[in-house]
Motif scaffolding. Sequence first.
Motif, short mmCIF file in Angstrom:
data_model
loop_
_atom_site.label_atom_id
_atom_site.label_comp_id
_atom_site.label_asym_id
_atom_site.label_seq_id
_atom_site.Cartn_x
_atom_site.Cartn_y
_atom_site.Cartn_z
N ALA A 25 0.82 -1.22 0.00
CA ALA A 25 0.00 0.00 0.00
C ALA A 25 0.85 1.27 0.00
O ALA A 25 0.31 2.38 -0.02
CB ALA A 25 -0.91 0.00 1.22
N LYS A 26 2.20 1.07 0.02
CA LYS A 26 3.13 2.20 0.05
C LYS A 26 2.88 3.13 1.24
O LYS A 26 2.88 4.37 1.12
CB LYS A 26 3.09 2.97 -1.27
CG LYS A 26 3.44 2.13 -2.50
CD LYS A 26 3.57 2.96 -3.75
CE LYS A 26 3.82 2.11 -4.99
NZ LYS A 26 4.80 1.04 -4.82
N VAL A 27 2.66 2.51 2.40
CA VAL A 27 2.48 3.25 3.65
C VAL A 27 3.76 3.12 4.46
O VAL A 27 4.28 2.01 4.64
CB VAL A 27 1.28 2.70 4.45
CG1 VAL A 27 1.18 3.38 5.81
CG2 VAL A 27 -0.01 2.88 3.66
N SER A 28 4.27 4.21 4.95
CA SER A 28 5.51 4.16 5.73
C SER A 28 5.22 3.67 7.15
O SER A 28 4.08 3.78 7.64
CB SER A 28 6.15 5.54 5.80
OG SER A 28 5.36 6.41 6.61
N PRO A 29 6.24 3.15 7.85
CA PRO A 29 6.04 2.74 9.25
C PRO A 29 5.55 3.91 10.11
O PRO A 29 4.74 3.72 11.02
CB PRO A 29 7.44 2.27 9.68
CG PRO A 29 8.08 1.84 8.41
CD PRO A 29 7.58 2.80 7.37
N LEU A 64 -6.31 1.33 6.64
CA LEU A 64 -5.24 2.19 6.12
C LEU A 64 -4.58 1.55 4.90
O LEU A 64 -4.24 2.25 3.94
CB LEU A 64 -4.20 2.43 7.21
CG LEU A 64 -2.98 3.29 6.83
CD1 LEU A 64 -3.42 4.71 6.49
CD2 LEU A 64 -1.96 3.30 7.98
N TYR A 65 -4.43 0.22 4.94
CA TYR A 65 -3.77 -0.48 3.82
C TYR A 65 -4.76 -0.83 2.71
O TYR A 65 -4.39 -1.50 1.74
CB TYR A 65 -3.11 -1.76 4.33
CG TYR A 65 -2.10 -1.56 5.45
CD1 TYR A 65 -1.48 -0.32 5.65
CD2 TYR A 65 -1.77 -2.61 6.32
CE1 TYR A 65 -0.56 -0.14 6.69
CE2 TYR A 65 -0.86 -2.43 7.34
CZ TYR A 65 -0.27 -1.21 7.53
OH TYR A 65 0.64 -1.02 8.55
N LYS A 66 -6.03 -0.39 2.89
CA LYS A 66 -7.08 -0.62 1.89
C LYS A 66 -7.26 -2.10 1.56
O LYS A 66 -7.37 -2.49 0.39
CB LYS A 66 -6.79 0.18 0.62
CG LYS A 66 -6.81 1.69 0.85
CD LYS A 66 -6.54 2.44 -0.44
CE LYS A 66 -6.79 3.95 -0.28
NZ LYS A 66 -6.03 4.55 0.83
N VAL A 67 -7.29 -2.92 2.61
CA VAL A 67 -7.51 -4.36 2.44
C VAL A 67 -9.01 -4.62 2.45
O VAL A 67 -9.66 -4.50 3.50
CB VAL A 67 -6.82 -5.16 3.56
CG1 VAL A 67 -7.10 -6.66 3.38
CG2 VAL A 67 -5.32 -4.88 3.56
N LYS A 68 -9.56 -4.96 1.32
CA LYS A 68 -11.01 -5.18 1.20
C LYS A 68 -11.38 -6.65 1.02
O LYS A 68 -12.54 -7.02 1.19
CB LYS A 68 -11.55 -4.36 0.04
CG LYS A 68 -11.38 -2.86 0.24
CD LYS A 68 -11.93 -2.07 -0.93
CE LYS A 68 -11.74 -0.57 -0.71
NZ LYS A 68 -12.27 0.23 -1.85
#
Length: 287
Positions: A25-29, A64-68
Amino acid sequence: MGQQAHRTARRRRLGAELRALREAAKVSPEEAAVAIHGDRSKISRQETGRHRVTRLELDVLLSLYKVKDERTRECLVALASEGHKRSWWRQYGETLRPSFKEGLSLESDATKIRAFQSQVIPGLLQTRPYATAVMTGSDPLPEEELEFYLDLRMERQEVLRREEPPSYMCIMPEGVLRQQIGGAAVMAEQLRRLVGLSQSSEMTIQVTPLSQTTFTCTGGSFDIFSYPDPMGLEVVQVEYLDGALYLEEDEAVTKYGRAWGRLQAAALPAQQSIELIASIARELESE
């Protein structure tokens, strides 16, 4: 090492999955940490299995990670919730090594256990006299400590007597059955115990006969613990003198799975195995 720092296989699997989802998802820590009101170190500990993930935190991170995908969410929720079950061995506190606690956790939660023992009868199947002989021969312990570990081993066996026990399969070389650990009487009692346990529909005991000419290299004793969907998790426990190693990588698990298959092919069928065990017991009883 405290209970919070004790990393179970489920926590590691959950952490690895969350890291993969975060990176995809290209989300930083740092962004993930802000979302759950924590810091980067907390995300790091969660992703390496050193810190539990609460259900609320999991829901926030999955959003946040858009897991659907419902299947993915269901799997991760199962991993998180299973990791928080209260363990029966907590009463022993800090007495047990973390690696030993992990083995108990795997053993207690698995729906299928496959065990190969190259030297002794598996611990879950041992009688107390036989277990006493094994423990005193392995590494002499003070009497009080010996009784502690004997009680613990007997309590572990409750997993096979619960309302929904795991499917348990074990393979042993014939030499294990013929080695008179504790003496003829102790060994005969132990073999009769195996015959009785084999009556359970969840129990399969197989023996590799001395006449078997095929060699299967395993490197020693091991257990394979399997867990149901949606976790889809398998863990291999490899024993060594001072503890155990836990393998979860697909390649390693597959390799041990193939070794198990070769061992099973070389072993006698279950019924013939039990007949051999009963025959050896009779020989010992007639001495």
